[in-house]
Each structure stands twice: as structure tokens, then as C-alpha cells.
Design an enzyme around this catalytic site. Sequence first.
Site, mmCIF file in Angstrom:
data_model
loop_
_atom_site.group_PDB
_atom_site.id
_atom_site.type_symbol
_atom_site.label_atom_id
_atom_site.label_comp_id
_atom_site.label_asym_id
_atom_site.label_seq_id
_atom_site.Cartn_x
_atom_site.Cartn_y
_atom_site.Cartn_z
ATOM 1 N N ARG A 6 -5.950 -8.591 4.490
ATOM 2 C CA ARG A 6 -5.245 -8.969 3.393
ATOM 3 C C ARG A 6 -5.686 -8.453 2.033
ATOM 4 N NH1 ARG A 6 -1.309 -8.962 5.222
ATOM 5 N NH2 ARG A 6 -2.563 -8.439 6.936
ATOM 6 N N ASP A 46 12.208 -6.665 12.937
ATOM 7 C CA ASP A 46 10.821 -6.831 12.251
ATOM 8 C C ASP A 46 10.109 -7.765 12.821
ATOM 9 O OD1 ASP A 46 8.973 -6.025 10.474
ATOM 10 O OD2 ASP A 46 9.742 -7.016 8.707
ATOM 11 N N GLU A 47 8.937 -7.530 12.547
ATOM 12 C CA GLU A 47 7.605 -8.517 13.277
ATOM 13 C C GLU A 47 8.079 -8.872 14.492
ATOM 14 O OE1 GLU A 47 5.426 -9.052 11.518
ATOM 15 O OE2 GLU A 47 5.699 -9.134 9.638
ATOM 16 N N LYS A 94 5.620 -0.701 7.003
ATOM 17 C CA LYS A 94 6.406 -0.880 8.045
ATOM 18 C C LYS A 94 7.867 -1.181 7.254
ATOM 19 C CE LYS A 94 5.520 -5.682 8.839
ATOM 20 N NZ LYS A 94 6.874 -6.268 8.230
ATOM 21 N N THR A 95 8.059 -1.984 6.136
ATOM 22 C CA THR A 95 9.221 -2.404 5.561
ATOM 23 C C THR A 95 9.956 -1.094 5.047
ATOM 24 O OG1 THR A 95 8.438 -4.438 5.094
ATOM 25 C CG2 THR A 95 10.415 -3.631 3.632
ATOM 26 N N GLN A 142 -1.658 -8.451 15.037
ATOM 27 C CA GLN A 142 -1.326 -9.435 13.942
ATOM 28 C C GLN A 142 -0.369 -10.638 14.740
ATOM 29 O OE1 GLN A 142 -0.666 -8.371 9.685
ATOM 30 N NE2 GLN A 142 -0.524 -6.166 10.601
#
Length: 680
Positions: free
Chosen positions: A613, A220-221, A32-33, A251
Amino acid sequence: MPPSIPLNAAQHDAVHAPPGPLLVLAGAGTGKTRVVIARIAKLVQRGASPSRILAVTFTNRAAREMLERATKASGKKSSRSNKPEISTIHSLCARILRRHAERAGYPPGFAIIDRGEQESVARKVLKEIKAPETSLQSGDLLFRISRWKTGAIRPGEAIEYAEDDRSHLAASGYRRYQDALKAAGAVDFDDLLCVVDELFTHDEEVRKAESGRFDHVLVDEYQDTSRTQERILTALARDHKSFCVVGDDDQSIYAWRGAEISHILEFPKRWPGAHVVRLEENYRSTPQIITAANLLIERNSRRHGKTLISKAPAGPPPVIVQAGDEEDEAKRVVGEIADRVRLQQVTPGETVILFRTGEQTRLFEQELRRRNIQYELVGSRSFFDRREVKDVMAFLRVLVDPDDDMAFLRIANVPPRGLSANAVKKMRGEASEAGLSIWKAFRAARDEQRLSPAATGGIDQMAEWVGREPPVTKAPSAVLAELIDTLGYQQFLAKEYEDPDERSARQDCVQELVNALSQAERGKVGKLPFGQLVREFLDDLVLDVQERERFKSDKPRGDVLRLMTLHAAKGLEFDAVWMVGMEEGYLPHKRAIDEGEIGIAEERRLAYVGVTRARQRITLSLCLSRSKWGKRKASKPSRFLYELTGQADKFVEAPPEPAPHERGRGKAARGKRTKRVSRR
């Protein structure tokens, strides 16, 4: 032309989508970044001025990294005045408020106060409204005010959300607290958002001036936005509608601090015509790990549909370890980690132990130190640093030695029993002059009828247990559990901490200390004097704390094993992950089980975060039994273990156990009722 950034088909779609409402559903490990950076570069390539692009992220570190990467990706040499504005939302709002402080009723040089200054104002407010100390304390008031501010609830509206007397008191305190800050020309951290939201709501000129500074807004997020944050971001993007939000509803794990999953779930409805892109190609984890993650998260019904596809090489399947009890679990997990490190299958720095709650760290820390494995505890305090652990240790010290002045001073009025700070200070002076312990000085003053009625009652309560050593056949852990119950200490913690997570964690730590005493006394009850058992236990704890501090100071930086909560692990990745305590009541947490489907759904997302993770290996451990208040009880495997192995239909839900503060009421709690405060 900007440097080429390799993109898959979905990433390409997100980067090249025309300006307008855009929702990028970025699954774990899907890059995503990279998409946010590439989209900023593409906007600049299309002619957008970098300074008219706003990107909002949720940590200062992420903002700095994103700005550096976006500047490089744009391929243009930008002056300081012509760079994208990339920052946290709090930093953004601080700058907005500096520009318009006077319009909001604040001086241009307004101060942003810290927590200590907030506490000072809150204490003053509570005195003004004459709030009983047992009803509302400064920390409680600040917690409630923060929740109201996060939910965009103004001081005048808070009374509508008050459900009990404490809430009514807090609503009254909220208004006075806010008036006090404004009179002092100060704002707290939450006000940076609330005041800007208020400005945008009631001053259209200011809103237009700020939204007019940008042609494009990226966030973002987005799944972590609170109501106030979402309102501010919407106000900034409303006119041009070039609003790109990136996030993953799977998430969303911060409802407890005000995040609302509805913002990302309802984005297409709130922004008609929004383009939705799903990033589903995972570059982090093996196919075996991704399969387990998909099986787990698909059990949540309220989500955007998406299925991750692994692009990583194959690896071993997830491993489930069944331990006999919590001590066995710590030994198995740490032993396996030690073996894998020795065989060079993993490195310590790429290894993590993830747990749901803070009290779970104790046995793992002890076992790691026993094996001389360097570690770092991230995002959580050590079990032994906690206030409630120190309180209960002081109860034990006074139980076997009433002349222990340091322990007595710690718990003289904990829970409150009428021994005021002034009374304790006076007796401390008398004790020093007479060469007595503070306890003996209190007893002498009580016998001479020199204490107030409240203090007399408090000393009489303490006399029922202080220094009265039970029979040698009585297990110290049972005595401690009874004492905690008699004192109403769990109820005391429930009143002290409004935050449900904070309250539950502290109550669980009390139970864990009873469990630790139960483990230490095994095979010794009836063979050693009660007092000796307790003193040995306390000595071992103190030595353990000192050893931990020595261990920490000797620990090298960098390549060390990490222990952290699942919440703290979000955004990180490791080659090898061990998720421990995979049992009903731990994950999902008992409080979430009581909340029903909504609580379980958030816990499932938390478990999903933990699983994703892992890059190469994931091991999930559970205990077949655990100590609860010093008594061994069977544990039930987490429903999430059944789900991620494709056996969800085999899980049978058990009725929930009572919460810690709902256990039998103690004598102190039974002997008096909390006075109800009249609504003002």
C-alpha cells in the site's frame, strides 16, 4: 481509433492478445485497471460491439469508474443501448433473474430482502424446528446458510457437510428458510447468485440465452471469486471462450468469506490453451519497498511465480520500530506521524495506520486525540461501540453497584442464566412500584420463593459476585478476568458467533478491556478502595467515548489520517504507511498459526497487501511485551519481519498459545454440560 493508452511490453501483450482464455497476473501497483480498459477499447477497435462486452468487477464504484473510462477509451460515441455492460456480479445476476424469474420458480416482481427481514425468517424457522436457543440462534443460522450458498451447496446437500448437532440443525433450518423465501416470492443477497447458478446448471436454454448476449467476458479481481461466482462466470464464457480474468494470487485475502485462490491458480488447467501474462512493473512503490515485498511473498510456495520490479524513484528503506509495550507503541507511532506532518514530510490524508484486528485501535485513537490529530476510522467500528465491550463494562458496573438498573438490564441474562425476558419485565414492574432497584426486587422475589426454578438458579449465581467488593489489595483487572472466566463469557461469545473472525475479534476485545483496566489501575492497587478504582476507570471510559464522538463531529473532511484494517486497505495506496502489531499472534494472527501452512500463507498475503500500500515510506512496529488478561507477557516478533528483511532463517517458531475460549473453564461452564441435540 481510440485514444492511445501508454502501455509497457507486458501490458501491451495482455491488451493485444487474441480473443480466448487469458489470465493476466497483475501484481500490486502494476496497472491492471489500465489493462482492462485498454483491452475493452482494443476489442471495440477490432469490431466488437460494445454492448456484447461484459466486464465484472467487485464494487459498484469500481464498475461506474470502469464504464466511464472504457467509454472514453473506445473513442466511439456509444448510445445507452450500445455500451459495455460493466457491473458487479450481484447486479448482473439480479438482471438475469429478472429476465428468467418464472423459469426459476419466482414471480417477475420478486423482492430482494434485507438483513432485518432475513433475521425475521430465520427466527421463525428456528421456532418451527424447535431449536434450543442455546444451540442455534438466527445469526448463526444465517451465517451457515450464507457459507453454504457461497460454496454452491444446496439445501438438500447441506446435511452431507454437517459435522455436529448444530450443523444438522442448521441444515434442517436451511431447507425451511429457503422454502419460506420462495413461498414469499423473495430472495436474499446470496440467492441472486445461487438461483442464477441453479438456472445455468439445470436450464441449458437459459444459460445459452444469457451467454449468447456476450462475445467477450472480462473479470477483475478474479482471485476474490467464490465457487458460485466462478461457476456463473464460467457458464457465461464457456461457448465463446473469450474469457479474460485479471487478478493477483498474492493478494488473495478473502478465504474467510468464500473466495477460493484455486480459481486463479488453476486457471490454465481449467482453460486449456490459456495465454498467461505477468504484469511485474510496479509504478506505485519505491525499489526499497518492493524488494521487501518480494522477499516476503516469495516464502509462499503455492503461487504463480512473479517478481515485482519498481519503476518509482528510490526512497528510504523500511523502518522497524521496537516499542516496550502497546502504550509505548501508540506513543511512538503517533509521535512520529505528528513530527513528519509538522515537518511537511507527509500530509495527513496520505498517511495510514494499518492494523490486523479491531481491538488494536483503542490506544492509537486515544493517543491521536491526546495530540489533537484529526483522524478517521475506516472499515471498522470503534472499540467502544462493540457489544462485548458494553457487556463487560456492565459487568463491572453491577459488580460495584448492583442497584445500577441500566447495567443490570443489559447483562441480566448474559450469558443465559434462566432470567427470561418475561421474568425481567415482571421484576422491572415490581421494582418501579416498590421503589426498589431491579436487583433488589429479584432478591425479594427469590426470598419469597416467587421465582421459577430457572430464575432462582440464575439469581443465586449472580449473588456470588454482584455487589461483593473484593479486598483493596485485589487488582480490579484480576477480579474482572476471573469474573469473565466464572461466567463463561468467552464461551458464550464462541456460541453466539459462528464466523471465526467475528468470534475471535470479539473475544480479543474482551481481553483488551481487561488490559485497559490493568493499565488504569497501575500504582493505585492497595492505595484506593476497589470500588473507587473501578468507578474511576468506568468514568474515564465514558468520557473517552464522549470525547471521541465530539472529535468525530469536529473533524474536517478530506485531509485526515486514516486508521484501517489490512483487509479494508486492499486496493488503496498512501505515501506513508505504518503497520502496527507486527508480532506472532497478531500478524500472523493466532488462529492462522493454529491452522498451519494454509493459514500462514493467507496471513503472509495480507502482510504483503499492507506493505504494497506504501508509495514512499513504510514503518513496521512491534511490542516487546503486551498485556494479556491484565498480565504482562513477552511478545515474539512476527516471522514476516524476518522474511521481508531477508532473515527468514533466523526465525524460530514457538508452540501456539491456547485460543481465548480454551482458557480455564468457568464455574458456569463446569457446572453444566450443553445438552446435545438429537439428529433429525
